[in-house]
Scaffold this active site. Sequence first.
Site, PDB file in Angstrom:
ATOM      1  N   HIS A 124       0.738  -1.267  -0.067  1.00  9.64           N
ATOM      2  CA  HIS A 124      -0.055  -0.067   0.151  1.00  9.64           C
ATOM      3  C   HIS A 124       0.909   1.350   0.087  1.00  9.64           C
ATOM      4  O   HIS A 124       1.903   1.187   0.654  1.00  9.64           O
ATOM      5  CB  HIS A 124      -0.918   0.128   1.394  1.00  9.64           C
ATOM      6  CG  HIS A 124      -1.541  -1.214   1.348  1.00  9.64           C
ATOM      7  ND1 HIS A 124      -2.643  -1.524   0.566  1.00  9.64           N
ATOM      8  CD2 HIS A 124      -1.769  -2.051   2.435  1.00  9.64           C
ATOM      9  CE1 HIS A 124      -3.279  -2.628   1.008  1.00  9.64           C
ATOM     10  NE2 HIS A 124      -2.710  -2.914   1.995  1.00  9.64           N
TER      11      HIS A 124
ATOM     12  N   GLU B 248      -1.942  -0.867   8.042  1.00  8.73           N
ATOM     13  CA  GLU B 248      -2.989  -1.702   8.750  1.00  8.73           C
ATOM     14  C   GLU B 248      -2.243  -2.632   9.685  1.00  8.73           C
ATOM     15  O   GLU B 248      -0.833  -2.866   9.591  1.00  8.73           O
ATOM     16  CB  GLU B 248      -3.694  -2.538   7.526  1.00  8.73           C
ATOM     17  CG  GLU B 248      -2.583  -3.661   6.795  1.00  8.73           C
ATOM     18  CD  GLU B 248      -3.166  -4.086   5.451  1.00  8.73           C
ATOM     19  OE1 GLU B 248      -3.825  -3.364   4.937  1.00  8.73           O
ATOM     20  OE2 GLU B 248      -2.895  -5.293   5.220  1.00  8.73           O
TER      21      GLU B 248
ATOM     22  N   HIS C 251       3.140  -7.522   1.586  1.00  8.75           N
ATOM     23  CA  HIS C 251       2.464  -8.430   2.435  1.00  8.75           C
ATOM     24  C   HIS C 251       1.601  -9.337   1.882  1.00  8.75           C
ATOM     25  O   HIS C 251       0.874  -8.967   0.881  1.00  8.75           O
ATOM     26  CB  HIS C 251       1.829  -7.786   3.466  1.00  8.75           C
ATOM     27  CG  HIS C 251       0.604  -6.696   3.203  1.00  8.75           C
ATOM     28  ND1 HIS C 251       1.143  -5.397   2.533  1.00  8.75           N
ATOM     29  CD2 HIS C 251      -0.581  -6.783   3.167  1.00  8.75           C
ATOM     30  CE1 HIS C 251      -0.061  -4.899   2.170  1.00  8.75           C
ATOM     31  NE2 HIS C 251      -0.870  -5.451   2.685  1.00  8.75           N
TER      32      HIS C 251
ATOM     33  N   ARG D 198      -1.215  -4.435  -6.426  1.00  5.57           N
ATOM     34  CA  ARG D 198      -0.937  -5.878  -6.424  1.00  5.57           C
ATOM     35  C   ARG D 198       0.299  -6.226  -7.093  1.00  5.57           C
ATOM     36  O   ARG D 198       0.463  -5.853  -8.367  1.00  5.57           O
ATOM     37  CB  ARG D 198      -2.308  -6.398  -7.188  1.00  5.57           C
ATOM     38  CG  ARG D 198      -2.458  -7.859  -7.124  1.00  5.57           C
ATOM     39  CD  ARG D 198      -3.499  -8.679  -7.680  1.00  5.57           C
ATOM     40  NE  ARG D 198      -4.712  -8.336  -6.977  1.00  5.57           N
ATOM     41  CZ  ARG D 198      -5.699  -7.780  -7.678  1.00  5.57           C
ATOM     42  NH1 ARG D 198      -5.743  -7.470  -8.727  1.00  5.57           N
ATOM     43  NH2 ARG D 198      -6.895  -7.273  -6.867  1.00  5.57           N
TER      44      ARG D 198
HETATM   45 ZN    ZN Z   1      -3.075  -4.939   2.799  1.00  7.34          ZN
END
Ligand code: ZN
Length: 310
Positions: free
Chosen positions: A97, A115, A172, A192
């Site tokens: 991200h 996150e 991740h 992605r």
């Molecule tokens: Zn994520």
Amino acid sequence: MKEMIKLAPVFKTMVWGGNRMRDYFGYEIPGENTGEAWVVSAHPQGDCLISEGRFAGKSLSWLWKNHRELFGNIEGEEFPLLVKFIDAREDLSIQVHPDDEYARVHENGARGKTECWYILDCEAEADIIVGHQAKSKEEMKQWMEENRWEDFLKVRPIRPGDFFQIPPGTVHAIRKGTLLIEIQQNSAITYRMYDYGRMPGGKLRELHIKQALDVVQCPHEDYAGKKQISHENGYDKTFLVSCPFYTVEKYDIWGTVMLEQKQPFLIVSVIDGEGMIDENPVKKGTCLILPDGYGTVCIKGELSLMAAHI
Ligand code: ZN
């Protein structure tokens, strides 16, 4: 008036999703590929409805817009956090991200995404991807082009109770056999990097290699924070993380405990057991918000909960 905000989850069907949330939380999931339950969300892609009380039927984003006093009159266009349960029957794609600054410039003023994950349950041999092993972006690019994902990715074994903070720029992926709770900034911007060559619905999902190369932290550095457990009278409190976007603590409670809600608002997600929060029965899977000025809250029972605030 002392009223908690109870929310109904929004379920997301995902190619990699499973059906464990039906038994684990007692949720009425929509199908056998239910990957996510957005349990505290005001995001346009999944805006939770309030399930009881004077605001029943209204959405969390509506409440945020029209009753900011419940959230301590803090500023901001959007409700800042998003809490999800995630059930991965298959591996999720490898992703990264952006931070707020990159998202603002490159994604139309959107937010970045920090996150964190707390593992609720997983298979015996389960693992997770957090970080990578490339020493430079050149090496990273080369390994990606040569499909050397095993050299590139940092795979870690996991057990229930493990916690991971995922700052922006961290490569991740959640992998198969994992059930976890995710607490994050309210954002859906994901780049992605690799999808295992899968073709859901007959075609490859889009990759975002350029953006990923822009934002990946290189070399990777593990998040340095550590869990801190304090043993109190009738409960254990585990400090998990505090970052500019959220603070997360876990409470393991047995008996009757009085706590003070002093935050602008406090998100409470019951992750195990059952009991009462004031006069409201709660059980594994119940998620609610204690608003500003709530004051003393009485929690009774044998239960574990995650408490998150900004
Ligand atoms: Zn994520």
